[in-house]
Design a protein around this motif. Sequence first.
Motif, mmCIF file in Angstrom:
data_model
loop_
_atom_site.group_PDB
_atom_site.id
_atom_site.type_symbol
_atom_site.label_atom_id
_atom_site.label_comp_id
_atom_site.label_asym_id
_atom_site.label_seq_id
_atom_site.Cartn_x
_atom_site.Cartn_y
_atom_site.Cartn_z
ATOM 1 N N GLU A 160 19.747 31.627 -7.227
ATOM 2 C CA GLU A 160 18.735 31.040 -8.264
ATOM 3 C C GLU A 160 18.681 31.926 -9.455
ATOM 4 O OE1 GLU A 160 15.991 29.267 -6.137
ATOM 5 O OE2 GLU A 160 17.081 27.098 -6.065
ATOM 6 N N ARG A 161 17.367 33.558 -8.354
ATOM 7 C CA ARG A 161 17.464 34.854 -9.787
ATOM 8 C C ARG A 161 18.243 35.019 -10.894
ATOM 9 N NH1 ARG A 161 16.374 40.454 -7.536
ATOM 10 N NH2 ARG A 161 16.076 41.452 -9.474
ATOM 11 N N LEU A 188 21.399 33.462 -11.748
ATOM 12 C CA LEU A 188 20.885 31.912 -12.657
ATOM 13 C C LEU A 188 19.811 31.949 -14.258
ATOM 14 C CD1 LEU A 188 22.371 29.141 -10.691
ATOM 15 C CD2 LEU A 188 23.994 31.182 -12.680
ATOM 16 N N SER A 189 18.778 32.733 -13.521
ATOM 17 C CA SER A 189 17.849 32.166 -14.501
ATOM 18 C C SER A 189 17.360 33.888 -15.291
ATOM 19 C CB SER A 189 15.859 32.073 -13.504
ATOM 20 O OG SER A 189 16.286 32.815 -12.911
ATOM 21 N N VAL A 190 18.519 34.553 -15.264
ATOM 22 C CA VAL A 190 18.167 35.511 -16.307
ATOM 23 C C VAL A 190 18.173 35.040 -17.213
ATOM 24 C CG1 VAL A 190 19.450 38.443 -16.966
ATOM 25 C CG2 VAL A 190 18.581 36.851 -14.312
ATOM 26 N N LYS A 191 17.607 35.469 -18.180
ATOM 27 C CA LYS A 191 17.598 34.745 -19.953
ATOM 28 C C LYS A 191 18.415 36.344 -20.288
ATOM 29 C CE LYS A 191 13.922 31.872 -19.643
ATOM 30 N NZ LYS A 191 13.559 31.006 -20.110
ATOM 31 N N THR A 237 20.728 31.905 -1.805
ATOM 32 C CA THR A 237 19.903 30.758 -2.170
ATOM 33 C C THR A 237 19.111 31.497 -3.608
ATOM 34 O OG1 THR A 237 20.124 29.410 -0.678
ATOM 35 C CG2 THR A 237 18.942 28.619 -2.649
#
Length: 57
Positions: free
Chosen positions: A50-51, A53-56, A46
């Motif tokens: 989450e990490r 998906l949070s990459v910009k 998880t």
Amino acid sequence: MNKLPNFREDDGMATVEYAIATLAAAALAAVLYLVVNSEAVVAGLTALVERALSVKF
């Protein structure tokens, strides 16, 4: 004359080998299922998702 069938000592071994391999595969699947569904693995996966998906960009 009646011919008696020639029985060898290993007749039926393929069936036994398949049964043992099937049981071993089922046991391995059960162990993997328990490992993947453990709290530590679920939490780690998880966090990883989450990490990711949070990459910009």
